[in-house]
Design a protein around this motif. Structure first.
Motif, PDB file in Angstrom:
ATOM      1  N   GLU A   1       0.828  -1.214   0.000  1.00 61.71           N
ATOM      2  CA  GLU A   1       0.000   0.000   0.000  1.00 61.71           C
ATOM      3  C   GLU A   1       0.857   1.257   0.000  1.00 61.71           C
ATOM      4  O   GLU A   1       0.612   2.187  -0.777  1.00 61.71           O
ATOM      5  CB  GLU A   1      -0.918   0.006   1.221  1.00 61.71           C
ATOM      6  N   ARG A   2       1.845   1.308   0.873  1.00 61.69           N
ATOM      7  CA  ARG A   2       2.704   2.495   0.957  1.00 61.69           C
ATOM      8  C   ARG A   2       3.514   2.700  -0.317  1.00 61.69           C
ATOM      9  O   ARG A   2       3.759   3.831  -0.715  1.00 61.69           O
ATOM     10  CB  ARG A   2       3.627   2.408   2.166  1.00 61.69           C
TER      11      ARG A   2
ATOM     12  N   ASN B   1       1.364   4.286  -2.823  1.00 60.88           N
ATOM     13  CA  ASN B   1       1.087   5.673  -2.451  1.00 60.88           C
ATOM     14  C   ASN B   1       2.341   6.539  -2.488  1.00 60.88           C
ATOM     15  O   ASN B   1       2.312   7.683  -2.048  1.00 60.88           O
ATOM     16  CB  ASN B   1       0.451   5.734  -1.056  1.00 60.88           C
TER      17      ASN B   1
ATOM     18  N   ASP C   1       4.976   6.464  -0.741  1.00 62.41           N
ATOM     19  CA  ASP C   1       5.463   6.816   0.584  1.00 62.41           C
ATOM     20  C   ASP C   1       6.776   6.072   0.830  1.00 62.41           C
ATOM     21  O   ASP C   1       6.837   5.087   1.572  1.00 62.41           O
ATOM     22  CB  ASP C   1       4.410   6.455   1.635  1.00 62.41           C
TER      23      ASP C   1
ATOM     24  N   LYS D   1       8.172   5.524   4.462  1.00 64.08           N
ATOM     25  CA  LYS D   1       7.445   4.502   5.224  1.00 64.08           C
ATOM     26  C   LYS D   1       7.835   3.108   4.742  1.00 64.08           C
ATOM     27  O   LYS D   1       7.993   2.190   5.539  1.00 64.08           O
ATOM     28  CB  LYS D   1       5.938   4.718   5.105  1.00 64.08           C
TER      29      LYS D   1
END
Length: 104
Positions: free
Chosen positions: A51-52, A55, A57, A60
Motif C-alpha cells: 500500500e505504501r 502511495n 510513501d 514509510k
C-alpha cells in the motif's frame, strides 16, 4: 481488547503457556506475548509495504523494510514480492519506481 476480564486472563495465560485459567492473573509481560506481537505485525507488514509503495510513501516503505526485512521478500499470491509488485507499478501503475525511489 477482550470484553470480559475472564476472557482476557484466559487468553493471556494461554499465550504465556500457563493454561486457560480465568482466575489466575497472567504475567504482565512474557516473551510469548512479544513473539506473537512480532508475528502479527509481520503478517500485516506485507500489505502495508504494498500500500505504501503504491502511495509513493518511500520513507514509510524504507522503515517497514528495516523493521520487517523478511516481509519485503515475502511473495504475494501472484508470486512476486509485495515490494517488487508495488515498485513496478502495482495495481494502478503508480509504484515507487516511477518516483525514482530506491530502497536501501
Amino acid at each position: 481488547q477482550a470484553s470480559r476480564i475472564q476472557d482476557k486472563r484466559s487468553i493471556l495465560n494461554m499465550i504465556a503457556g500457563k493454561g486457560m485459567d480465568a482466575t489466575a492473573d497472567p504475567p504482565d509481560s512474557h516473551e510469548a506475548y512479544d513473539a506473537l506481537n512480532a508475528h502479527i505485525h509481520k503478517r500485516f507488514a506485507v500489505g502495508a509495504i504494498y500500500e505504501r509503495s503504491n502511495n509513493l510513501d518511500v520513507e514509510k516503505v524504507r522503515a517497514l523494510c528495516r523493521k520487517f526485512p523478511s516481509a519485503c521478500l515475502e511473495a504475494t499470491p501472484g508470486g512476486d514480492t509485495a515490494l517488487r509488485t508495488a515498485a513496478e507499478g502495482g495495481s494502478d501503475g503508480d509504484g515507487v519506481a516511477k518516483a525514482g525511489a530506491t530502497i536501501r
